[in-house]
Design an enzyme around this catalytic site. Sequence first.
Site, mmCIF file in Angstrom:
data_model
loop_
_atom_site.group_PDB
_atom_site.id
_atom_site.type_symbol
_atom_site.label_atom_id
_atom_site.label_comp_id
_atom_site.label_asym_id
_atom_site.label_seq_id
_atom_site.Cartn_x
_atom_site.Cartn_y
_atom_site.Cartn_z
ATOM 1 N N LYS A 119 0.858 -1.189 0.000
ATOM 2 C CA LYS A 119 0.000 0.000 0.000
ATOM 3 C C LYS A 119 0.896 1.242 0.000
ATOM 4 O O LYS A 119 1.780 1.378 0.862
ATOM 5 C CB LYS A 119 -0.848 -0.027 1.266
ATOM 6 C CG LYS A 119 -2.201 0.621 1.153
ATOM 7 C CD LYS A 119 -2.949 0.314 2.445
ATOM 8 C CE LYS A 119 -4.324 0.887 2.455
ATOM 9 N NZ LYS A 119 -4.926 0.771 3.778
HETATM 10 C C1 E4P Z 1 -8.355 1.178 4.033
HETATM 11 O O1 E4P Z 1 -7.517 0.759 3.292
HETATM 12 C C2 E4P Z 1 -8.219 2.427 4.789
HETATM 13 O O2 E4P Z 1 -7.004 2.480 5.422
HETATM 14 C C3 E4P Z 1 -9.359 2.582 5.749
HETATM 15 O O3 E4P Z 1 -10.552 2.159 5.130
HETATM 16 C C4 E4P Z 1 -9.480 3.956 6.358
HETATM 17 O O4 E4P Z 1 -10.676 4.041 7.078
HETATM 18 P P1 E4P Z 1 -10.988 5.201 8.146
HETATM 19 O O5 E4P Z 1 -11.248 6.460 7.406
HETATM 20 O O6 E4P Z 1 -12.192 4.703 8.871
HETATM 21 O O7 E4P Z 1 -9.769 5.303 9.024
#
Ligand code: E4P
Length: 217
Positions: free
Chosen positions: A83
């Site tokens: 990522k």
């Molecule tokens: C997924 O890859 C993200 O890191 C995640 O969905 C972020 O979610 P949040 O906005 O609830 O922290």
Amino acid sequence: MKFFVDTAEIDPIKELAATGLLDGVTTNPSLIHKSGRDFMEVTKEICSIVDGPVSAEVVALDHDTMMKEAEVLRKIADNVCIKVPLTVDGLKTCKALTEDGTMVNVTLCFSANQALLAAKAGATFISPFVGRHDDNGFDGMDLIRDIRLIYDNYLFDTEILVASVRHTNHVLESAKIGADVMTAPPKVIHALFKHVLTDKGIEGFLKDWEATGQSII
Ligand code: E4P
């Protein structure tokens, strides 16, 4: 639509994997912190539970260090998906990794133009954050609609991974728009099972079954 779970907690991952619903897992540095576990160790454990992609995020901001971190992370397991943030260095890293056959999830996407850049860089997944977009006075699902339109216009292979999902309506809308994947916290996935009439129906059937005085086993 594929279902990923957005957590670094082992128990909910195991529980959802047992339902057969789970196609992958996403983590981020905040979720690793919340788990209280060692990053490498917990990522390895998650990769052994789930066959699909498990996103593990780099924390460097420059391309060279991102590549070094990715090198460590991709050795954890074959299903690790690196990522990277949606920055110039993140997309340089995305291009280098995907050309090398490594899956890449480009994260922190808040505009359709950013999603266009990620697709051109060869991203496996683009992660638009719908919940955080909503929080800032925009419509997260409009963003997904725009990205779907653009990706379809140019037949990009990059999969739209709806992230920052906060409630079941985000899941429903994602499916209606034709997003490829959604990642949600365990509680949102569990909420998808729930319906008041299902609970009421079970209660009624059990009451009548008890009245028959019979048993199946
Ligand atoms: C997924 O890859 C993200 O890191 C995640 O969905 C972020 O979610 P949040 O906005 O609830 O922290």
